[in-house]
Design a protein around this motif. Sequence first.
Motif, PDB file in Angstrom:
ATOM      1  N   SER A 162      -3.029 -10.139 -11.698  1.00 24.07           N
ATOM      2  CA  SER A 162      -2.332  -9.665 -10.503  1.00 24.07           C
ATOM      3  C   SER A 162      -2.464 -10.650  -9.343  1.00 24.07           C
ATOM      4  CB  SER A 162      -2.877  -8.294 -10.092  1.00 24.07           C
ATOM      5  OG  SER A 162      -2.578  -7.331 -11.071  1.00 24.07           O
ATOM      6  N   ARG A 183      -1.572  -2.069 -13.331  1.00 26.19           N
ATOM      7  CA  ARG A 183      -1.409  -1.304 -14.569  1.00 26.19           C
ATOM      8  C   ARG A 183      -2.725  -0.666 -14.988  1.00 26.19           C
ATOM      9  NH1 ARG A 183       2.042  -3.583 -19.717  1.00 26.19           N
ATOM     10  NH2 ARG A 183       2.004  -1.681 -20.975  1.00 26.19           N
ATOM     11  N   PRO A 231      14.648  -3.125  -4.347  1.00 27.34           N
ATOM     12  CA  PRO A 231      13.361  -2.819  -4.993  1.00 27.34           C
ATOM     13  C   PRO A 231      12.925  -3.952  -5.923  1.00 27.34           C
ATOM     14  CG  PRO A 231      14.886  -0.970  -5.157  1.00 27.34           C
ATOM     15  CD  PRO A 231      15.680  -2.136  -4.672  1.00 27.34           C
ATOM     16  N   PHE A 273      11.458  -3.832  -8.782  1.00 27.71           N
ATOM     17  CA  PHE A 273      11.743  -3.648 -10.207  1.00 27.71           C
ATOM     18  C   PHE A 273      13.203  -3.976 -10.530  1.00 27.71           C
ATOM     19  CE2 PHE A 273      12.891   0.492  -8.483  1.00 27.71           C
ATOM     20  CZ  PHE A 273      13.998   0.865  -9.226  1.00 27.71           C
ATOM     21  N   VAL A 328       2.261  -3.027  -9.970  1.00 23.19           N
ATOM     22  CA  VAL A 328       2.213  -2.142 -11.138  1.00 23.19           C
ATOM     23  C   VAL A 328       3.584  -1.998 -11.785  1.00 23.19           C
ATOM     24  CG1 VAL A 328       2.500  -0.090  -9.675  1.00 23.19           C
ATOM     25  CG2 VAL A 328       1.515   0.138 -11.966  1.00 23.19           C
ATOM     26  N   VAL A 329       4.646  -1.935 -10.977  1.00 22.97           N
ATOM     27  CA  VAL A 329       5.997  -1.783 -11.536  1.00 22.97           C
ATOM     28  C   VAL A 329       6.430  -3.072 -12.235  1.00 22.97           C
ATOM     29  CG1 VAL A 329       8.405  -1.319 -10.993  1.00 22.97           C
ATOM     30  CG2 VAL A 329       6.607  -0.088  -9.785  1.00 22.97           C
ATOM     31  N   THR A 330       6.244  -4.195 -11.582  1.00 26.41           N
ATOM     32  CA  THR A 330       6.643  -5.468 -12.189  1.00 26.41           C
ATOM     33  C   THR A 330       5.792  -5.790 -13.412  1.00 26.41           C
ATOM     34  OG1 THR A 330       5.217  -6.633 -10.600  1.00 26.41           O
ATOM     35  CG2 THR A 330       7.543  -6.428 -10.054  1.00 26.41           C
ATOM     36  N   GLU A 331       4.534  -5.327 -13.416  1.00 23.14           N
ATOM     37  CA  GLU A 331       3.693  -5.566 -14.585  1.00 23.14           C
ATOM     38  C   GLU A 331       4.241  -4.844 -15.812  1.00 23.14           C
ATOM     39  OE1 GLU A 331      -0.191  -4.431 -13.321  1.00 23.14           O
ATOM     40  OE2 GLU A 331      -0.425  -6.156 -12.004  1.00 23.14           O
ATOM     41  N   TRP A 332       4.795  -3.647 -15.618  1.00 23.79           N
ATOM     42  CA  TRP A 332       5.424  -2.944 -16.733  1.00 23.79           C
ATOM     43  C   TRP A 332       6.662  -3.691 -17.206  1.00 23.79           C
ATOM     44  CZ3 TRP A 332       3.691   0.696 -19.822  1.00 23.79           C
ATOM     45  CH2 TRP A 332       2.632   1.508 -19.392  1.00 23.79           C
ATOM     46  N   ILE A 333       7.461  -4.189 -16.274  1.00 25.47           N
ATOM     47  CA  ILE A 333       8.703  -4.879 -16.635  1.00 25.47           C
ATOM     48  C   ILE A 333       8.407  -6.171 -17.400  1.00 25.47           C
ATOM     49  CG2 ILE A 333      10.722  -6.085 -15.703  1.00 25.47           C
ATOM     50  CD1 ILE A 333      10.672  -4.090 -13.393  1.00 25.47           C
ATOM     51  N   ALA A 380       1.662  -3.223  -5.393  1.00 20.12           N
ATOM     52  CA  ALA A 380       3.037  -3.011  -5.852  1.00 20.12           C
ATOM     53  C   ALA A 380       3.322  -3.680  -7.184  1.00 20.12           C
ATOM     54  CB  ALA A 380       4.021  -3.549  -4.802  1.00 20.12           C
ATOM     55  N   ASN A 382      -3.169   2.403 -12.860  1.00 23.99           N
ATOM     56  CA  ASN A 382      -2.293   3.488 -13.316  1.00 23.99           C
ATOM     57  C   ASN A 382      -2.838   4.141 -14.586  1.00 23.99           C
ATOM     58  OD1 ASN A 382       0.510   4.855 -13.291  1.00 23.99           O
ATOM     59  ND2 ASN A 382       0.440   3.921 -15.316  1.00 23.99           N
TER      60      ASN A 382
END
Length: 341
Positions: free
Chosen positions: A123, A294, A168, A170, A281-286, A279, A297
């Motif tokens: 991160s 992540r 956004p 994502f 966490v969203v891009t880490e999923w993508i 923030a 979460n």
Amino acid sequence: MAADLAIPAPARAVRASRARRSTVRVLAIFGRSVAIFIPVFFVATFVTFALRALSGLSPARIQLGESATTEAIANIESQWGLDRPFLVQYWDWFTDVLHGQLGTSWVNGADISTLIGLGLGVSLSVAILALVLGTVLGFVLGTTAALRPGTLLDRAITGFVTVISVMPAFVVGIVLVEIFAVGLDLLPSGGYVPLEEGGVGLWLAHVILPALALSFDVVADVARQLRTGLVSAYRENYVVGALVRGLSPRRIFFRHVLRNGMGPALATLGIKFPSLVGAAVVTEWIFGLQGFGRFANDSAQAGDVPAVQGVLVVSVAMVVTFNLLINIVLGRVTPASQRGV
């Protein structure tokens, strides 16, 4: 040494005096910041630790399930030290935190400091690169707009940063993957390679897209704050006086306008860096990254309270540390801060 001897003694004395005043000023800013941040950190850790008592969660419930007997729950909570007084538990935990020990996971018994360290490296790589990209692009756009106020270029830049500020991360990430990974096949669509394993090129190829996705908000805020600060600084009397004295536009900009107008933009960075890590966490999923966001979460969903507490402590420490650095930079660079204004 020869160059110093060539400088007249009065000039050397003035230079030494300025250096001493600058050092004292930085130390004073550091002392004031630490005096503020220590109680903030203490209170934040207390609230963080109190989350376990407020949540009603227990390692026994996670390990034994809802059908666990009262005796079995009491035995496991005793093993974890949860049967002791709350303040005793907090003090033991807090002293461990000061030594870099964040406890043990309720879910798998692993060391939380190690787990957080693995994700935090990912991160931080993305967040730092996003901050650098956002700062550089924001300063370029903000400065360009401020040097041409009211022109078509100024309005175009203002419109551009307004548009990207509402996009956004994502959505930007998905678009970047479609363009550079799927369409052009120039960059990988996900994954992470540590710098020490793959070198700069491979590391950069894996973090550049998520960093770009996160940098848009930084670009917008830095550009807007810098443009406003520079335009305001150009209207000050000291700039008019510099023009009357015949100073060059370049010297006026770097010595007077930029130093007095960049304060709000620098202060914005103190807020942006911790939010970038959160923030992510969203891009880490993508992008398929096993990062800090992540991990936070996953820990929250599993009810792993010690892991969540560790995440919050690290987040508070990052906020405190980064804002401390920003305060020192502001006090060193901006003349208003040096005067205590």
